[in-house]
Motif scaffolding. Structure first.
Motif, mmCIF file in Angstrom:
data_model
loop_
_atom_site.group_PDB
_atom_site.id
_atom_site.type_symbol
_atom_site.label_atom_id
_atom_site.label_comp_id
_atom_site.label_asym_id
_atom_site.label_seq_id
_atom_site.Cartn_x
_atom_site.Cartn_y
_atom_site.Cartn_z
ATOM 1 N N TRP A 83 0.819 -1.212 0.000
ATOM 2 C CA TRP A 83 0.000 0.000 0.000
ATOM 3 C C TRP A 83 0.853 1.263 0.000
ATOM 4 O O TRP A 83 0.509 2.255 -0.648
ATOM 5 C CB TRP A 83 -0.952 -0.018 1.193
ATOM 6 N N ILE A 84 1.979 1.241 0.708
ATOM 7 C CA ILE A 84 2.896 2.382 0.675
ATOM 8 C C ILE A 84 3.425 2.584 -0.748
ATOM 9 O O ILE A 84 3.494 3.723 -1.256
ATOM 10 C CB ILE A 84 4.066 2.182 1.657
ATOM 11 N N ILE A 85 3.782 1.497 -1.411
ATOM 12 C CA ILE A 85 4.293 1.612 -2.779
ATOM 13 C C ILE A 85 3.197 2.089 -3.731
ATOM 14 O O ILE A 85 3.458 2.894 -4.642
ATOM 15 C CB ILE A 85 4.903 0.273 -3.234
ATOM 16 N N LEU A 86 1.960 1.650 -3.527
ATOM 17 C CA LEU A 86 0.852 2.159 -4.342
ATOM 18 C C LEU A 86 0.709 3.670 -4.185
ATOM 19 O O LEU A 86 0.485 4.391 -5.164
ATOM 20 C CB LEU A 86 -0.458 1.483 -3.937
ATOM 21 N N ILE A 87 0.829 4.153 -2.960
ATOM 22 C CA ILE A 87 0.762 5.599 -2.723
ATOM 23 C C ILE A 87 1.905 6.312 -3.437
ATOM 24 O O ILE A 87 1.716 7.369 -4.055
ATOM 25 C CB ILE A 87 0.794 5.893 -1.210
ATOM 26 N N LEU A 88 3.097 5.728 -3.403
ATOM 27 C CA LEU A 88 4.234 6.322 -4.100
ATOM 28 C C LEU A 88 4.004 6.353 -5.609
ATOM 29 O O LEU A 88 4.371 7.326 -6.286
ATOM 30 C CB LEU A 88 5.517 5.543 -3.776
ATOM 31 N N TYR A 89 3.400 5.299 -6.149
ATOM 32 C CA TYR A 89 3.036 5.301 -7.567
ATOM 33 C C TYR A 89 2.072 6.451 -7.865
ATOM 34 O O TYR A 89 2.246 7.189 -8.845
ATOM 35 C CB TYR A 89 2.371 3.981 -7.951
ATOM 36 N N ALA A 90 1.049 6.595 -7.038
ATOM 37 C CA ALA A 90 0.063 7.660 -7.270
ATOM 38 C C ALA A 90 0.723 9.035 -7.216
ATOM 39 O O ALA A 90 0.427 9.911 -8.052
ATOM 40 C CB ALA A 90 -1.061 7.560 -6.241
ATOM 41 N N LEU A 91 1.617 9.241 -6.255
ATOM 42 C CA LEU A 91 2.332 10.517 -6.161
ATOM 43 C C LEU A 91 3.203 10.737 -7.391
ATOM 44 O O LEU A 91 3.282 11.873 -7.919
ATOM 45 C CB LEU A 91 3.186 10.543 -4.895
ATOM 46 N N TYR A 289 11.264 -6.480 -5.142
ATOM 47 C CA TYR A 289 10.403 -6.959 -6.227
ATOM 48 C C TYR A 289 9.271 -5.988 -6.516
ATOM 49 O O TYR A 289 8.978 -5.686 -7.677
ATOM 50 C CB TYR A 289 9.854 -8.336 -5.858
ATOM 51 N N LEU A 290 8.636 -5.461 -5.466
ATOM 52 C CA LEU A 290 7.481 -4.589 -5.663
ATOM 53 C C LEU A 290 7.852 -3.201 -6.167
ATOM 54 O O LEU A 290 7.122 -2.610 -6.962
ATOM 55 C CB LEU A 290 6.709 -4.441 -4.353
ATOM 56 N N ALA A 291 8.975 -2.660 -5.695
ATOM 57 C CA ALA A 291 9.271 -1.240 -5.919
ATOM 58 C C ALA A 291 10.136 -0.966 -7.138
ATOM 59 O O ALA A 291 10.224 0.193 -7.568
ATOM 60 C CB ALA A 291 9.952 -0.662 -4.676
#
Length: 343
Positions: A83-91, A289-291
């Protein structure tokens, strides 16, 4: 074991550096990590099957409400960092003006938009989006399709991995036969032998059988020497060019690697299970892997000095971000996970 997991995780950004950033000092040969990203993902599935069998058999099966505790533990392992990485994507999308369904910029039917948002948030079903058309990859954030496949196995694990060995071997044989049937009848790798859970189930089941080998091996006096041998064999396979000549993920040489991972994992885990350094390196594999795609996209778009290798910058920043995510997110959550798993 954690070191090997990190090596597998780094194999994936190495592949994406080549396809996104072009020539770089970060490549398979310079890093001495010849594993192709597809084989790395399937090896992760084998290791996941091993770990899930380990914790279900040795911990959650012995706890009251163990299945629900197992599910809660897995959710806390996967979602907070994601979820933190999703927020970073959105930003990142907002900063660069990149249209994205995360920002509500894609004018798509409501049902498809909801499918994209929910599946990207909770993983389940995200791999089905591209099945309706290659253009739907824009609804898949990063490499999270494999986490959907993982979650399907997590849901099944409490009901499968404690079966008698002969039953588990039967499941494994049936899953292998199904995958080989797809391969030998010409079913394409993409999407059906890569994104289709029934085709991937065999790797998790192989890992589950691998755990039974570990349960028999761990107290033997020769477990440590076997672990050293397994580490050397796996390291040799990672750097040996003949191992990476397969054009398809189901060719014999690819399956030789999966078999080596399955056979080596019990001894390698027995060797490294008490190593804090090895455990820490393994913890970095998930955020790496995710980021990594987010970091690669950022590096590709930012105006770095021409003297700075973008691939190297992307890899270093990915590792740094992963270390921060582990320290700030994963470690605090780990304390809660331990309470959930306590008797």
């Amino acid at each position: 074991m954690g070191t090997f997991r990190l090596v597998l995780a780094v194999a994936v950004p190495i592949a994406h550096v080549a396809t996104t950033l072009g020539h770089s000092v970060v490549n398979r040969e310079s890093m001495h990590i010849l594993v192709w990203s597809g084989e790395a993902v399937f090896a992760f599935f084998v290791i996941s099957g091993f770990y899930m069998s380990l914790i279900v058999n040795e911990k959650y099966s012995k706890l009251q409400g163990g299945t629900l505790r197992f599910y809660a533990n897995r959710a806390l392992r996967l979602y907070p960092v994601h979820w933190i990485i999703l927020i970073l994507y959105a930003l990142y999308y907002a900063k660069t003006g990149t249209p994205s369904f995360l920002l509500g910029d894609d004018r798509e039917p409501l049902a498809r938009w909801l499918h994209a948002v929910v599946s990207n948030t909770f993983f389940l079903g995200v791999e089905t989006l591209p099945l309706h058309g290659p253009g739907n990859w824009r609804f898949v954030v990063g490499p999270i399709w494999s986490l959907s496949i993982e979650c399907y196995f997590y849901l099944l694990a409490p009901f499968v991995v404690m079966r008698r060995l002969r039953v588990l071997l039967g499941f494994c044989a049936a899953a292998l036969a199904f995958r080989m049937l797809l391969y030998h009848t010409g079913v394409p790798l993409l999407p059906w032998r890569y994104f289709f859970f029934p085709a991937d189930l065999v790797f998790f089941l192989i890992g589950s059988v691998s755990y039974r080998v570990y349960a028999w091996l761990r107290d033997k006096p020769y477990a440590i020497p076997l672990g050293i041998g397994a580490a050397l064999a796996i390291a040799a396979s990672v750097v040996a060019p003949p191992m990476w000549t397969a054009l398809d993920l189901d060719q014999p040489v690819a399956w030789a690697f999966y078999a080596l991972v399955a056979l080596g994992t019990p001894a390698l885990f027995a060797l490294t299970r008490r190593s804090r350094i090895d455990n820490y390196l393994g913890q970095l594999s998930y955020p790496v892997y995710l980021a990594h795609i987010l970091v690669i996209d950022w590096v590709a778009g930012v105006g770095l000095p021409t003297s700075l290798d973008k691939g190297l910058a992307a890899l270093v920043l990915t590792l740094a971000l992963s270390a921060v995510l582990y320290a700030v997110v994963d470690r605090p959550v780990e304390r809660l996970r331990r309470r959930i798993g306590a008797a």
